[in-house]
Scaffold this active site. Structure first.
Site, PDB file in Angstrom:
ATOM      1  N   HIS A   1     -17.791 -32.170  -5.339  1.00  0.00           N
ATOM      2  CA  HIS A   1     -17.285 -33.401  -4.694  1.00  0.00           C
ATOM      3  C   HIS A   1     -18.469 -34.070  -3.981  1.00  0.00           C
ATOM      4  O   HIS A   1     -18.520 -34.137  -2.745  1.00  0.00           O
ATOM      5  CB  HIS A   1     -16.177 -33.033  -3.713  1.00  0.00           C
ATOM      6  CG  HIS A   1     -15.329 -34.200  -3.285  1.00  0.00           C
ATOM      7  ND1 HIS A   1     -15.485 -35.479  -3.799  1.00  0.00           N
ATOM      8  CD2 HIS A   1     -14.303 -34.278  -2.390  1.00  0.00           C
ATOM      9  CE1 HIS A   1     -14.608 -36.278  -3.231  1.00  0.00           C
ATOM     10  NE2 HIS A   1     -13.875 -35.590  -2.372  1.00  0.00           N
TER      11      HIS A   1
ATOM     12  N   ASP B   1     -12.059 -26.396   4.558  1.00  0.00           N
ATOM     13  CA  ASP B   1     -11.229 -27.187   3.647  1.00  0.00           C
ATOM     14  C   ASP B   1      -9.958 -26.373   3.392  1.00  0.00           C
ATOM     15  O   ASP B   1      -9.883 -25.191   3.766  1.00  0.00           O
ATOM     16  CB  ASP B   1     -12.020 -27.444   2.339  1.00  0.00           C
ATOM     17  CG  ASP B   1     -11.321 -28.413   1.387  1.00  0.00           C
ATOM     18  OD1 ASP B   1     -10.334 -29.060   1.802  1.00  0.00           O
ATOM     19  OD2 ASP B   1     -11.761 -28.523   0.230  1.00  0.00           O
TER      20      ASP B   1
ATOM     21  N   ARG C   1     -16.542 -42.353   4.606  1.00  0.00           N
ATOM     22  CA  ARG C   1     -16.417 -42.369   3.142  1.00  0.00           C
ATOM     23  C   ARG C   1     -16.648 -43.792   2.630  1.00  0.00           C
ATOM     24  O   ARG C   1     -17.318 -44.015   1.638  1.00  0.00           O
ATOM     25  CB  ARG C   1     -15.013 -41.884   2.711  1.00  0.00           C
ATOM     26  CG  ARG C   1     -14.730 -40.416   2.976  1.00  0.00           C
ATOM     27  CD  ARG C   1     -15.602 -39.487   2.149  1.00  0.00           C
ATOM     28  NE  ARG C   1     -15.582 -39.748   0.733  1.00  0.00           N
ATOM     29  CZ  ARG C   1     -14.664 -39.286  -0.118  1.00  0.00           C
ATOM     30  NH1 ARG C   1     -13.715 -38.493   0.307  1.00  0.00           N
ATOM     31  NH2 ARG C   1     -14.735 -39.564  -1.410  1.00  0.00           N
TER      32      ARG C   1
ATOM     33  N   CYS D   1     -13.049 -32.437   5.195  1.00  0.00           N
ATOM     34  CA  CYS D   1     -12.981 -33.550   4.234  1.00  0.00           C
ATOM     35  C   CYS D   1     -11.614 -34.229   4.228  1.00  0.00           C
ATOM     36  O   CYS D   1     -11.514 -35.390   3.857  1.00  0.00           O
ATOM     37  CB  CYS D   1     -13.341 -33.049   2.834  1.00  0.00           C
ATOM     38  SG  CYS D   1     -12.185 -31.813   2.203  1.00  0.00           S
TER      39      CYS D   1
ATOM     40  N   ARG E   1     -11.935 -38.964 -11.166  1.00  0.00           N
ATOM     41  CA  ARG E   1     -11.458 -37.741 -10.497  1.00  0.00           C
ATOM     42  C   ARG E   1     -10.762 -36.923 -11.575  1.00  0.00           C
ATOM     43  O   ARG E   1      -9.757 -37.369 -12.146  1.00  0.00           O
ATOM     44  CB  ARG E   1     -10.507 -38.069  -9.348  1.00  0.00           C
ATOM     45  CG  ARG E   1      -9.894 -36.823  -8.734  1.00  0.00           C
ATOM     46  CD  ARG E   1      -9.237 -37.073  -7.396  1.00  0.00           C
ATOM     47  NE  ARG E   1     -10.227 -37.192  -6.334  1.00  0.00           N
ATOM     48  CZ  ARG E   1      -9.973 -37.011  -5.041  1.00  0.00           C
ATOM     49  NH1 ARG E   1      -8.758 -36.697  -4.638  1.00  0.00           N
ATOM     50  NH2 ARG E   1     -10.924 -37.154  -4.134  1.00  0.00           N
TER      51      ARG E   1
ATOM     52  N   GLN F   1     -18.074 -36.787  -1.146  1.00  0.00           N
ATOM     53  CA  GLN F   1     -17.650 -36.276   0.157  1.00  0.00           C
ATOM     54  C   GLN F   1     -18.855 -35.831   0.983  1.00  0.00           C
ATOM     55  O   GLN F   1     -18.966 -36.133   2.172  1.00  0.00           O
ATOM     56  CB  GLN F   1     -16.686 -35.089  -0.028  1.00  0.00           C
ATOM     57  CG  GLN F   1     -16.221 -34.477   1.270  1.00  0.00           C
ATOM     58  CD  GLN F   1     -15.407 -35.458   2.104  1.00  0.00           C
ATOM     59  OE1 GLN F   1     -14.439 -36.034   1.628  1.00  0.00           O
ATOM     60  NE2 GLN F   1     -15.791 -35.670   3.361  1.00  0.00           N
TER      61      GLN F   1
HETATM   62  N1   CP Z   1     -11.587 -35.988   0.989  1.00  0.00           N
HETATM   63  C1   CP Z   1     -11.074 -36.602  -0.075  1.00  0.00           C
HETATM   64  O1   CP Z   1     -11.704 -36.710  -1.149  1.00  0.00           O
HETATM   65  O2   CP Z   1      -9.835 -37.103   0.112  1.00  0.00           O
HETATM   66  P1   CP Z   1      -8.869 -37.688  -0.982  1.00  0.00           P
HETATM   67  O3   CP Z   1      -8.397 -36.538  -1.849  1.00  0.00           O
HETATM   68  O4   CP Z   1      -7.752 -38.289  -0.186  1.00  0.00           O
HETATM   69  O5   CP Z   1      -9.608 -38.699  -1.802  1.00  0.00           O
HETATM   70  N1  NVA Z   2     -10.846 -28.874  -2.240  1.00  0.00           N
HETATM   71  C1  NVA Z   2      -9.877 -29.926  -2.177  1.00  0.00           C
HETATM   72  C2  NVA Z   2     -10.542 -31.193  -1.765  1.00  0.00           C
HETATM   73  C3  NVA Z   2      -9.636 -32.369  -1.641  1.00  0.00           C
HETATM   74  C4  NVA Z   2     -10.386 -33.603  -1.206  1.00  0.00           C
HETATM   75  C5  NVA Z   2      -9.211 -30.076  -3.531  1.00  0.00           C
HETATM   76  O1  NVA Z   2      -9.906 -30.024  -4.549  1.00  0.00           O
HETATM   77  O2  NVA Z   2      -7.996 -30.219  -3.577  1.00  0.00           O
END
Ligand code: CP
Ligand code: NVA
Length: 292
Positions: free
Chosen positions: A127, A211, A279, A251, A100, A130
């Site tokens: 992502h 989101d 997930r 998400c 990440r 997701q």
């Molecule tokens: N939706 C998602 O990726 O959640 P987290 O940021 O908690 O991993």
């Molecule tokens: N768009 C959000 C998704 C989190 C899972 C972010 O990047 O913070």
């Protein structure tokens, strides 16, 4: 040959469908098995996570393998050891790495030097994990997504980018309702329509999704974004403009009172908890595919 998963389009439609079907099959406890016995997943996170982190850890555990969470601050990466060197070392020991990252370039650089598969667990660009779970959720509840209409309300962010990839791969229509200034410059994306009208995006849609307005990394634009996106909140009332069998997805994490009204998750059309649980099942399907 190793296979990365940095974007949804790294895998073809058939492989993605295979993962979704396998994920559904292994959702049944009797099918859990220990098919990743002896395998090790390294998880390097530069940003916070609840769902991605826990689902990958539990997935490895239930499949008989092991996973470690490695925050960048605990690795020498956080003290300046190059991404290339880290990738060469961890790649030589682990069977798979979930990353990440703040920048998508880090995903590309890491996957270039790692000899084991790299999975994008979220970057500023995309992502894909997701969307795999979202597709699984739709497939499980309603069947194939081909020819359906998806309404995305809000920021054209990492999650929305992966929806746009999915629209092209799975041949569904994605309507992105978003203020003009937050729409991408290059709007020429297959099966994607950009509009400032939430009504247009909602009309007859089969999935309504959104989101946060302020993604991780956008905090310095918080006030401006919270104002600009105000007309794009999803509530049970505007969900009524979608197809009567529509499902609502998010998400998570969500900010109630911003992109979703306080009561939306209690609406029968909201499938956010199934989606979050999925997930786990989608990560299993993906790991089994990449580590087979
Ligand atoms: N939706 C998602 O990726 O959640 P987290 O940021 O908690 O991993
Ligand atoms: N768009 C959000 C998704 C989190 C899972 C972010 O990047 O913070």
């Amino acid at each position: 040959m190793k296979q990365n998963f940095l974007n949804l389009s790294d895998l073809g439609k058939d492989t993605l469908e295979g993962i979704i079907e396998n994920s559904l099959a292994i959702k049944r406890p009797s099918k859990r098995g220990t098919s990743l016995s002896g395998k090790y997943l390294a998880m390097i996170f530069e940003k916070s996570s609840t769902r991605t982190r826990v689902s990958f850890e539990v997935a490895m555990n239930q499949l008989g393998g092991k996973a470690s969470f490695l925050s960048v601050d605990d690795l020498h990466l956080g003290r300046g050891e190059p991404v290339e060197d880290t990738a060469r070392v961890i790649g030589s020991m682990a069977d798979c790495v979930v990353l990440r990252t703040v920048n998508h370039e880090t995903q590309i650089e890491f996957s270039t030097y790692s000899t084991c598969p790299t999975i994008n667990g979220l970057s500023d660009l995309s992502h894909p994990c997701q969307i795999l779970a979202d597709l699984l959720t739709y497939y499980e509840e309603k069947g194939p997504i081909e020819g359906k209409k998806v309404c995305w309300s809000g920021d054209f962010n990492n999650v929305c980018y992966s929806y746009a990839e999915a629209a092209s791969i799975f041949n569904f229509e994605l309507y992105v309702a978003c203020p003009e200034e937050y729409q991408p410059k290059d709007k020429d994306l297959e099966n994607v329509t950009f509009t400032e009208s939430l009504e247009e995006a909602l009309e007859g849609s089969d999935i309504v999704t959104t989101d946060v307005w302020v993604s991780m990394g956008n905090e310095n634009e918080k006030e401006k974004r919270e104002k600009s996106f105000l007309p794009y909140q999803i509530s049970p009332t505007n969900l009524d403009k979608a197809n009567e069998k529509a499902m609502f997805l998010h998400c998570l994490p969500a900010i109630k009172g911003q992109e979703v009204s306080a009561d939306l998750f209690n609406d029968k059309r909201s499938k956010v908890w199934t989606q979050a649980e999925n997930r786990l099942h989608a990560q299993k399907g993906l790991l089994l595919e990449l580590l087979k």
